[in-house]
Design a protein around this motif. Structure first.
Motif, mmCIF file in Angstrom:
data_model
loop_
_atom_site.group_PDB
_atom_site.id
_atom_site.type_symbol
_atom_site.label_atom_id
_atom_site.label_comp_id
_atom_site.label_asym_id
_atom_site.label_seq_id
_atom_site.Cartn_x
_atom_site.Cartn_y
_atom_site.Cartn_z
ATOM 1 N N ALA A 47 0.792 -1.237 0.000
ATOM 2 C CA ALA A 47 0.000 0.000 0.000
ATOM 3 C C ALA A 47 0.816 1.274 0.000
ATOM 4 N N GLN A 48 2.119 1.208 0.252
ATOM 5 C CA GLN A 48 2.880 2.418 0.530
ATOM 6 C C GLN A 48 3.303 3.221 -0.700
ATOM 7 N N ARG A 49 2.893 2.777 -1.888
ATOM 8 C CA ARG A 49 3.138 3.545 -3.118
ATOM 9 C C ARG A 49 1.804 3.708 -3.849
ATOM 10 N N PRO A 50 0.990 4.671 -3.433
ATOM 11 C CA PRO A 50 -0.364 4.829 -4.013
ATOM 12 C C PRO A 50 -0.366 5.016 -5.519
ATOM 13 N N ALA A 51 0.608 5.731 -6.065
ATOM 14 C CA ALA A 51 0.640 5.946 -7.517
ATOM 15 C C ALA A 51 0.796 4.629 -8.261
ATOM 16 N N LEU A 52 1.623 3.740 -7.722
ATOM 17 C CA LEU A 52 1.829 2.436 -8.349
ATOM 18 C C LEU A 52 0.593 1.560 -8.206
ATOM 19 N N PHE A 53 -0.034 1.614 -7.038
ATOM 20 C CA PHE A 53 -1.228 0.799 -6.799
ATOM 21 C C PHE A 53 -2.373 1.202 -7.721
ATOM 22 N N SER A 54 -2.521 2.505 -7.955
ATOM 23 C CA SER A 54 -3.650 2.991 -8.761
ATOM 24 C C SER A 54 -3.361 3.015 -10.259
ATOM 25 N N ALA A 55 -2.108 2.838 -10.660
ATOM 26 C CA ALA A 55 -1.718 2.985 -12.071
ATOM 27 C C ALA A 55 -2.546 2.154 -13.051
ATOM 28 N N PRO A 56 -2.892 0.882 -12.735
ATOM 29 C CA PRO A 56 -3.671 0.106 -13.711
ATOM 30 C C PRO A 56 -5.021 0.727 -14.063
ATOM 31 N N HIS A 66 -1.830 -5.433 -16.948
ATOM 32 C CA HIS A 66 -1.266 -6.626 -16.311
ATOM 33 C C HIS A 66 0.195 -6.401 -15.941
ATOM 34 N N LEU A 67 0.940 -5.732 -16.809
ATOM 35 C CA LEU A 67 2.345 -5.441 -16.536
ATOM 36 C C LEU A 67 2.483 -4.530 -15.317
ATOM 37 N N LEU A 68 1.553 -3.597 -15.135
ATOM 38 C CA LEU A 68 1.583 -2.701 -13.984
ATOM 39 C C LEU A 68 1.276 -3.449 -12.681
ATOM 40 N N VAL A 69 0.361 -4.412 -12.750
ATOM 41 C CA VAL A 69 0.083 -5.236 -11.568
ATOM 42 C C VAL A 69 1.312 -6.068 -11.219
ATOM 43 N N LEU A 70 1.982 -6.594 -12.226
ATOM 44 C CA LEU A 70 3.220 -7.347 -12.003
ATOM 45 C C LEU A 70 4.262 -6.465 -11.322
ATOM 46 N N LYS A 71 4.412 -5.230 -11.774
ATOM 47 C CA LYS A 71 5.377 -4.309 -11.176
ATOM 48 C C LYS A 71 5.031 -4.060 -9.708
ATOM 49 N N TRP A 72 3.756 -3.839 -9.427
ATOM 50 C CA TRP A 72 3.296 -3.618 -8.047
ATOM 51 C C TRP A 72 3.695 -4.804 -7.162
ATOM 52 N N ALA A 76 6.807 -4.699 -4.123
ATOM 53 C CA ALA A 76 6.438 -4.952 -2.726
ATOM 54 C C ALA A 76 7.318 -5.995 -2.057
ATOM 55 N N LEU A 77 7.957 -6.862 -2.837
ATOM 56 C CA LEU A 77 8.691 -7.984 -2.243
ATOM 57 C C LEU A 77 9.802 -7.533 -1.300
#
Length: 394
Positions: A47-56, A66-72, A76-77
């Motif tokens: 959750a700590q990167r809202p821009a990345l979470f909302s990008a899709p 799908h690529l953006l979800v993969l990046k998210w 996070a790992l």
């Protein structure tokens, strides 16, 4: 604490773990090896990167969503597994969450016009199961996840996560099924513990795209620590759209497999990839079951290096929890989670649809006491959540 002291304590821990039979998930580690946070906080990594979470939500092409979800997932790992540090710093064990423990936080990225809200709860203690829900209501993206953690020791600590995460994008009514990889904790004899993921996992999109990720690491055919290779296929796996290769704790390269063009080089340590600050209710206003308040004296002890305080205060909570469970059993009462409910696996159609034909995907609801989802009433709940009750007793 010098390296010789750390190595000595790790060797002592190895001897201790070798004597423990069965699941280690609820075993309490030495205070010196505890992280200054609880298991319920782990969801912050998503959750700590809202821009990345909302990008899709802002990407019209299904393959790129799908690529953006993969990046998210990949980003996070590092904060999920390198607890209380980063590469090169010995990882520590989060505090074992007590039954009913809560963690509520939010993150806001004003530039991206995105806010993520996280609610997490320890819905079971034996076995340990944590459930979490993240939402960005403004952009219409949400994620649900839950995991039962099983741990064993055979020279390394082997962590198996039974569960999954599901991301939903409202604008496209699209779901993405995300794995929770198994992890080995290595480096006991070397004096610096680090996590390693191995094996193959898939991220699956409701639009038909699938990414297969193969993790490898140090000592695996002379590989580099935390390495991975990923391939994103088109529906039907007829062609590869993207490849992603690199080190999940450091950085990676995304290429268009059709043209060979480099689309992105991600560097974890670049300033633009830093998480945004976390917003928490002030501790004195938190509910007694919220993690930071409940473990406050333990966290203070860890910060000050006062390990006797850590042991004493942690023991108070653990003793009180055992007494509460005994009281409930004697009175014929069953503890009910506050923010989450379990649904039957057969009712969870979206999982079965996305997992169909994917090797390694199994719901295993009997191990997680069902499929955990946030309750609809969560937005209207007000503190105190359990009036007259604290983690120290009724």
């Amino acid at each position: 604490m010098d390296n010789r002291t750390v190595s000595s304590r790790l060797r002592e821990l190895v001897k201790f773990l070798a004597t423990v039979k069965g699941d280690l998930a609820n075993v309490t580690g030495p205070p010196s090896l505890l992280a200054p946070s609880s298991v319920t906080e782990v969801g912050h990594c998503w959750a700590q990167r809202p821009a990345l979470f909302s990008a899709p939500a802002h990407e019209p092409l299904a393959e790129k969503r799908h690529l953006l979800v993969l990046k998210w997932f990949l980003v996070a790992l590092r904060s999920q597994l390198y607890v209380a540090g980063g590469p090169g710093v010995s990882i520590k064990k989060p505090l074992n969450a007590f039954l009913g423990e809560l963690f509520l936080a939010s993150w806001t990225d004003e530039e991206a016009k995105a806010t993520t809200e996280l609610v997490a709860e320890q819905v079971s203690h034996h076995p340990p199961i944590t459930a979490m829900h993240i939402s960005d209501r403004r952009n219409g993206v949400r994620a649900d996840g839950y995991a039962r953690v099983e741990m064993g020791f055979n020279g390394n600590v082997n962590i198996r996560q039974v569960g999954h995460a599901m991301v939903h994008i409202d604008k496209y009514d699209e779901d993405h099924l995300v794995p929770l990889p198994d992890v080995k904790v290595r480096g006991f004899l070397g004096g610096c513990l680090y996590p390693e993921i191995s094996g193959q996992y898939s991220v699956v999109s409701g639009s038909g795209y699938v990414t297969e990720i193969k993790f490898s690491g140090e000592g695996m055919m002379r590989g580099k620590r935390n390495s991975f290779e990923a391939k994103t296929y088109s529906p039907g796996k007829q062609s590869v759209f993207y490849t992603v290769t690199g080190v999940w704790s450091e950085g990676w390269t995304v290429k268009d497999a059709r043209s060979g063009e480099v689309l992105e080089v991600f560097d974890h340590d670049a300033a633009e990839n830093d998480p945004v600050p976390m917003d928490l209710v002030e501790e004195d206003q938190q509910d007694a079951f919220e993690s930071r308040k409940a473990w406050g004296k333990v966290l203070d002890g860890l910060a000050m290096g006062e390990l006797d305080v850590v042991s004493r205060e942690k023991g108070r909570i653990e003793k009180a929890q055992r007494e509460m469970r005994a009281m409930e059993q004697a009175e014929g009462r069953v503890w009910e989670p506050l923010l989450f409910k379990a649904v039957k696996g057969e009712e969870f159609e979206v999982f079965h649809r996305l997992a169909k034909g994917q090797a390694g995907w199994d719901l295993q609801e009997e191990k997680t006491r069902g499929v955990w989802r946030v309750v609809e009433e969560v937005e209207g709940m007000e503190r105190p959540f359990r009036a007259g009750l604290t983690p120290l007793g009724y």
